[in-house]
Design an enzyme around this catalytic site. Structure first.
Site, short mmCIF file in Angstrom:
data_model
loop_
_atom_site.label_atom_id
_atom_site.label_comp_id
_atom_site.label_asym_id
_atom_site.label_seq_id
_atom_site.Cartn_x
_atom_site.Cartn_y
_atom_site.Cartn_z
N LYS A 1 -8.64 8.08 2.81
CA LYS A 1 -8.80 8.34 4.16
C LYS A 1 -10.12 9.15 4.36
O LYS A 1 -10.21 9.52 5.71
CB LYS A 1 -7.56 9.30 4.52
CG LYS A 1 -6.13 8.83 4.48
CD LYS A 1 -6.00 7.43 5.59
CE LYS A 1 -4.64 6.92 5.34
NZ LYS A 1 -4.35 6.02 6.64
N SER B 1 2.07 5.68 -3.36
CA SER B 1 1.91 4.68 -2.27
C SER B 1 1.09 3.59 -3.28
O SER B 1 1.38 2.27 -3.11
CB SER B 1 1.10 5.08 -1.10
OG SER B 1 -0.26 5.31 -1.49
#
Lengths: 316, 90
Positions: A44, A258
């Site tokens: 991110k 994830s």
């Protein structure tokens, strides 16, 4: 050259690691793009920094501004670091059912956290952030779900890095959240090599997260472009945990949960190639390291117990 | 062809609260028609103008049917069909 004038400049150029033990054969190979090697430890950092830079360039973000963002954690942590270095305030709207580490990290960086209810997961965080944006017109919402700068960070960064390091790439597998990674990298790779397959791994949560009042409260990020994707898997927490541990045990990579879901989809993709008798170079994303999930018990005890503990948590 | 269909909380009003029901069909469209025959009203929640509802995702053995022919996606005996509302991540 590995010298940088600031942490912000140490973004990207992440390693692509061969995985001989996890790969099903010598012809069908898996590769991990270690995005945990970014400044705050997650993929991110790329969209967060790009969104800030583009907002600065077009004059929307100026000295002393406060940034507002709905996030389940990693985007918030990336924005918090950049905001700290650049002198912006940050308000994160985060579902209350995210890991303790994410909350502590955001607080350590000085971000303000507004919690949204666990029921409805990130959909609720998005809704709440949009409300806050209306009430505070001096706050700047970068809005990762609809900001083209998110996908552009991957189109001009992650994608070209992958193709440069592995021109023989045939498949790209990543997590589906904002859809920025898949749409950005996928668009770049398919423009350069139209035959490349782009596969999404979508987290499947406990029922709490899907507790919407009606279907029209459902949410598809504005960035989503289904034409870029060629396949999409829904991966539950048991399989995500199982693959997270498998990646650590076979290849020594300590990744977040994830990534386990992404590995699950990557292995299914590789298995299809093996059955079709076709060689493949499958690149998948390691979105972050496992550090932020230790408190969830993901890495200890039986898989069943770990999956049960994770039920109702947002892990992607 | 018998398949198992997982029903999300929001649609369980149609299945008497059942989380998972059996259905028959060789394609997703046939499965949905069979669901409708036994759980009236559910089709209207899943299908709009001949396509899957924008905020409904359907997976056959964890693969999104939108990339496998949509309503014409084939299903085989013993497959698991999962219906989920679309949610955000990130």
């Amino acid at each position: 050259m590995a010298r940088y004038s600031s942490l912000l400049e140490a973004l990207g150029e992440t390693p692509l690691i061969g995985l001989p033990r996890l790969s099903p054969s010598e012809d069908v190979r898996l590769w991990a793009k270690l995005e945990d090697r970014n400044p705050t430890g997650s993929i991110k950092d790329r969209p967060a920094l790009r969104m800030i830079e583009e907002a600065e360039a077009d004059g929307r973000l100026t000295a002393g501004c406060t940034i507002l963002e709905p996030t389940s954690g990693n985007t918030g942590i990336s924005l918090a670091m950049a905001a700290k270095l650049k002198g912006y305030g940050l308000v994160c709207v985060m579902p209350e059912n995210t890991s303790e580490e994410r909350k502590q990290l955001l607080a350590a960086y000085g971000a303000r956290i507004v919690y949204s209810p666990a029921e409805g997961g990130s959909n609720e965080a998005v809704r709440r952030a949009k409300e806050l944006a209306k009430d505070h017109d001096d706050w700047v919402m970068l809005y990762q779900y609809g900001n083209p700068a998110n996908a552009r960070a991957h189109y001009s960064g992650t994608g070209p890095e992958i193709l440069r390091d592995l021109p023989s790439v045939t498949h790209f597998v990543a997590g589906l959240g904002t859809t920025g990674t898949l749409v950005g990298v996928g668009r770049y790779l398919r423009e350069q090599k139209p035959e490349v397959q782009v596969i999404a791994a979508e987290p499947r949560y406990g029922e709490l997260v899907y507790g919407l009042r009606n279907l029209d409260e459902g949410f598809v990020p504005e960035l989503y472009d289904p034409d870029v994707l060629t396949g999409r898997y829904s991966v539950g927490s048991y399989d995500a945990l199982r693959r997270t541990r498998q990646l650590l045990e076979t290849e020594g990579i300590f990744a977040g949960i994830s990534t386990g879901a992404i590995v699950h989809a990557a292995l299914a993709t590789a298995d299809k190639a093996v059955r079709a008798g076709k060689p493949a170079d499958v690149v998948f994303v390691v979105a972050d390291g496992g550090w932020k999930y230790l408190s969830t018990g993901a890495y200890s005890g039986t898989l069943d117990d770990a999956a049960e503990r994770l039920d109702g948590h947002l892990w992607a | 062809m018998a398949v198992t269909v997982s029903i999300p909380t929001i649609l369980r009003t149609h299945t008497g609260g059942e989380k998972s029901v059996d259905a028959k069909g060789g394609t997703l469209a046939e499965v949905i028609d069979d669901l409708e025959a036994n759980h009236g009203g559910i089709k209207g929640r899943l299908v709009k103008d001949g396509n899957l509802h924008r905020f409904v995702n359907v997976y056959v053995n964890d693969e999104d049917v939108r990339f496998a022919g949509g309503l014409e996606a084939t299903v085989a005996d013993g497959d698991n069909v999962t219906i989920l509302p679309a949610v955000a991540g990130g």
